[in-house]
Scaffold this active site. Structure first.
Site, short mmCIF file in Angstrom:
data_model
loop_
_atom_site.label_atom_id
_atom_site.label_comp_id
_atom_site.label_asym_id
_atom_site.label_seq_id
_atom_site.Cartn_x
_atom_site.Cartn_y
_atom_site.Cartn_z
N PRO A 211 -105.25 26.01 -13.61
CA PRO A 211 -104.75 25.38 -14.84
C PRO A 211 -103.28 25.67 -15.15
O PRO A 211 -102.95 26.38 -16.10
CB PRO A 211 -105.67 25.97 -15.91
N CYS A 212 -102.38 25.06 -14.37
CA CYS A 212 -100.96 25.24 -14.64
C CYS A 212 -100.55 24.66 -15.99
O CYS A 212 -99.52 25.05 -16.54
CB CYS A 212 -100.14 24.60 -13.51
#
Length: 293
Positions: free
Chosen positions: A255-256
């Protein structure tokens, strides 16, 4: 596309989620132009729908009312996340929060690659690919026999750019279009409650550390680039951390989008800031709904 055409497209199960995100993307743009105080009637008019139809689609996609989601979509919500939901990576890891988020029960299998494997850039490897609906528009999913090796969103970047980006990471591999082979993993990744999916990624040791740190941020929470740098033992490498976050090959599952600037600004996002804002809003709505009343 006429309103009738839009409704007919949405009526098919395979087109429903892509259609909903298309509406959401236009609504996000309308909120940007009209401001977070825009009325339901104003937003519905922007997407050529009745207020009742628009509210229903909003709620189906987000799980909350349009008014509530407007708050999530506002830039101020990023600051609120940092204030109210910010969890340092060290604290998250120590308290077990890393296993509590929906996306953090993923089975993550890092396959260590030797320098020789890296140098071959995927030579002799078969990478399968296919397009799938996601809550955030069309998604290109790539995978090997060992797991998903790439996810790209094309709503902003376009399909050609998305494919060129993911295929360019494995320049010597053989790419084969086989969506049916990847479908179980894609369905798990983009389900109402994202489920386990094996991941197979290639990256430098520093990048791997950053991506592992991202996996420890619970859904509905955010962190900052400087906190990630602290967590991986390189407190001065904030710029390098930002580069590694941007090079994440598996969007959403790694989850950047949960990495923000200290100021609360969204920072960059490889697949477009409207997609990042929508993902954060979607996750925040579900995190809030899951909290005890």
């Amino acid at each position: 596309m006429s309103v009738l055409d839009q409704i007919e497209t949405a009526a098919s199960p395979e087109g429903a989620r892509a259609y909903h995100y298309g509406v959401m993307a236009r609504a996000i743009d309308a909120v940007d132009r009209l401001g977070p105080g825009a009325r339901l009637d104003d937003l519905a008019r922007e997407v050529n729908m009745s207020p009742a139809h628009f509210q229903r689609l909003f709620s189906e996609w987000a799980g909350v009312s349009p008014k509530r989601l407007q708050q999530y979509l506002a830039l101020g919500h990023a600051k609120a996340l940092l204030r109210d939901r910010f969890t340092t990576l060290a604290a998250a890891h120590a308290t077990g929060l890393s296993g509590g988020g929906r996306l953090h029960d993923l089975f993550l299998r890092w396959e260590a690659m030797s320098p020789g494997d890296w140098a071959r850039a995927g030579e002799g490897l078969t990478v399968r690919w296919g397009w799938f609906d996601s809550p955030f528009g069309p998604a290109l999913v790539t995978g090997t026999d060992r797991g998903i090796c790439g996810i790209a969103f094309s709503a902003e970047a376009g399909p050609d750019a998305a494919f060129a980006d993911l295929s360019g990471r494995w320049p010597m591999a053989r790419f084969v279009e086989e969506p049916d082979t990847l479908r179980p993993w894609a369905d798990a990744a983009f389900g109402a409650v994202p489920d386990r999916a094996p991941l197979f990624v290639i990256g430098a040791p520093f990048q791997i550390k950053v991506w592992e740190a991202l996996m420890r941020i619970p859904s509905g929470h955010v962190t900052t680039y400087s906190e990630i740098a602290e967590a991986i033992g390189h407190p001065r490498a904030v710029r390098a951390v930002g580069t590694a976050v941007g090079r994440n090959p598996v969007s959403f599952l790694i989850p950047c989008h949960r990495a923000l600037r200290k100021s609360g600004g969204l920072g960059g996002y490889h697949w477009g800031l409207p997609v990042k804002r929508a993902i954060l809003a979607w996750e925040s709505a579900r995190a809030e709904a899951a909290e005890p009343a």
